[in-house]
Design a protein around this motif. Structure first.
Motif, mmCIF file in Angstrom:
data_model
loop_
_atom_site.group_PDB
_atom_site.id
_atom_site.type_symbol
_atom_site.label_atom_id
_atom_site.label_comp_id
_atom_site.label_asym_id
_atom_site.label_seq_id
_atom_site.Cartn_x
_atom_site.Cartn_y
_atom_site.Cartn_z
ATOM 1 N N TYR A 186 -2.113 1.902 -12.596
ATOM 2 C CA TYR A 186 -1.224 1.207 -13.154
ATOM 3 C C TYR A 186 -1.987 0.704 -14.823
ATOM 4 N N VAL A 219 4.018 1.260 -7.986
ATOM 5 C CA VAL A 219 4.772 1.643 -7.543
ATOM 6 C C VAL A 219 3.857 3.059 -6.900
ATOM 7 N N SER A 220 3.869 3.630 -6.137
ATOM 8 C CA SER A 220 2.407 4.526 -6.031
ATOM 9 C C SER A 220 3.343 5.761 -5.712
ATOM 10 N N TRP A 221 2.932 6.882 -5.429
ATOM 11 C CA TRP A 221 4.033 8.113 -5.444
ATOM 12 C C TRP A 221 4.857 8.726 -4.857
ATOM 13 N N ASP A 222 4.854 7.627 -3.683
ATOM 14 C CA ASP A 222 5.903 8.093 -2.852
ATOM 15 C C ASP A 222 7.253 6.580 -3.051
ATOM 16 N N GLU A 223 7.251 6.074 -3.785
ATOM 17 C CA GLU A 223 7.954 5.019 -4.538
ATOM 18 C C GLU A 223 8.449 3.421 -3.642
ATOM 19 N N ARG A 224 6.305 4.015 -2.828
ATOM 20 C CA ARG A 224 6.613 2.126 -2.367
ATOM 21 C C ARG A 224 6.189 0.868 -3.516
ATOM 22 N N LYS A 225 6.087 -0.325 -3.176
ATOM 23 C CA LYS A 225 5.833 -1.248 -4.262
ATOM 24 C C LYS A 225 4.880 -2.403 -3.671
ATOM 25 N N ASP A 257 5.311 -4.670 -9.585
ATOM 26 C CA ASP A 257 5.266 -3.799 -8.366
ATOM 27 C C ASP A 257 5.010 -2.580 -8.926
ATOM 28 N N SER A 263 -0.754 -1.451 3.986
ATOM 29 C CA SER A 263 0.624 -0.273 3.133
ATOM 30 C C SER A 263 0.195 0.820 4.258
ATOM 31 N N SER A 294 -3.673 3.661 -6.457
ATOM 32 C CA SER A 294 -2.085 3.351 -7.332
ATOM 33 C C SER A 294 -2.388 2.512 -8.504
#
Length: 303
Positions: free
Chosen positions: A152, A75-81, A73, A138, A148
């Motif tokens: 990674y 993970v973006s800066w706002d915790e979305r996956k 997964d 997204s 993001s």
């Protein structure tokens, strides 16, 4: 499908013998056979779901070998996956190049992975495979989620952060262009070179002026080159076949870029006749694409 099943049987026999490299090779051959079957079968054919299931099973069996494939997964800066597949480079290599691969708008990430695994595996290159729908849907924004993905890969200890590429086909080719424009970490891009936005701009002008608006050759040449010049990395454009890029426009852009000494190359897939149309030789095309990426990302390291 029979050929794919035969390779699966061969893979299982090699697994019993402990010959894991031969097993992996057999699974990859099976994936290519099933991909050919998937392209030949009609979508409403009852066998279509059967072929897709065999593809997914082949991917799972290959991935179970010495962690040659991982589901991750992003993970973006706002915790979305964002769900993705990570394919490590073959062998315990350090400082390898890596490529983000985005599927077509009508394909899942799993479909793209099944097609590309035989090309990527053993090449000394890592890959992160994501689905167009997951990126385009997204809420964070398409460029932000692709950034993001670059984060990674940059954080992977085995990946050389100076040798990151991006590859998109279909509408994802336009996403790859936008990502390469927005993020200078992209060292090579297989994209549309801005031609999708160019086509939309031309169509918008024609609609607003209610005329069949066509720029003169010199003005069009300047605008096409200006789009490509904004990309600060080597560019490969795939035109024709299932691509959204038209061959005439791509040829014009390549000519303009050659004159302006912009590193842009055009690739046209090889097509073969079948009973009801044409069949693109995806295996040869993918091999050409990733050979180009391998060469350009090696050059990026030298630079």
């Amino acid at each position: 499908m029979n050929i794919g099943d035969a390779h699966c049987l061969f893979a299982e026999l090699n697994a019993e013998r402990g010959a894991f490299d031969a097993e992996a090779e057999a699974w990859l051959c099976a994936l290519t056979a099933y991909e050919v079957a998937r392209r030949l079968v009609e979508e409403d054919d009852p066998q279509a779901a059967h072929v897709s299931a065999k593809l997914e099973a082949g991917i799972s069996n290959f991935g179970s070998l010495e962690e040659r494939l991982r589901r991750v997964d992003i993970v973006s800066w706002d915790e979305r996956k964002l769900p993705a597949y990570y394919v490590p480079a073959g062998g315990p290599k350090l400082c390898t190049p890596a490529v983000i691969c985005i599927s077509r708008e009508d394909e899942t990430g799993t479909m793209l992975l099944g097609r590309l695994l035989p090309v990527i595996a053993g090449r000394g290159m890592a890959a992160l495979v994501v689905a167009y729908d997951d990126v385009s849907d997204s809420r964070l924004g398409q460029l932000e989620i692709l950034s993001s993905c670059l984060d990674y890969l940059s954080a992977r200890p085995e990946v050389d952060a100076s040798r990151l590429g991006i590859y998109g086909e279909g509408l994802s080719a336009a996403l790859a262009t936008d990502s390469a424009l927005a993020d200078r970490r992209v060292a090579a891009a297989v994209c549309d070179g801005g031609l999708w936005n160019w086509a939309r701009t031309q169509a918008s002008i024609s609609w607003m002026t209610r005329t069949s608006h066509v720029l003169d050759d010199q003005s069009a040449s300047v605008l096409r080159s200006r789009l490509a010049r904004r990309l600060k990395c080597p560019i490969l454009i795939v035109a024709g076949g299932r691509s959204i890029v038209s061959i005439p426009e791509a040829i014009k852009l390549e000519s303009n870029c050659t004159a302006a000494r912009i590193d842009l190359k055009l690739l046209m897939p090889r097509l073969g006749p079948i009973s009801d149309g044409e069949f693109d030789n995806f295996a040869a095309c993918d091999e050409d694409i990733f050979a180009w990426l391998e060469h350009k990302l090696a050059h990026a390291s030298a630079s």
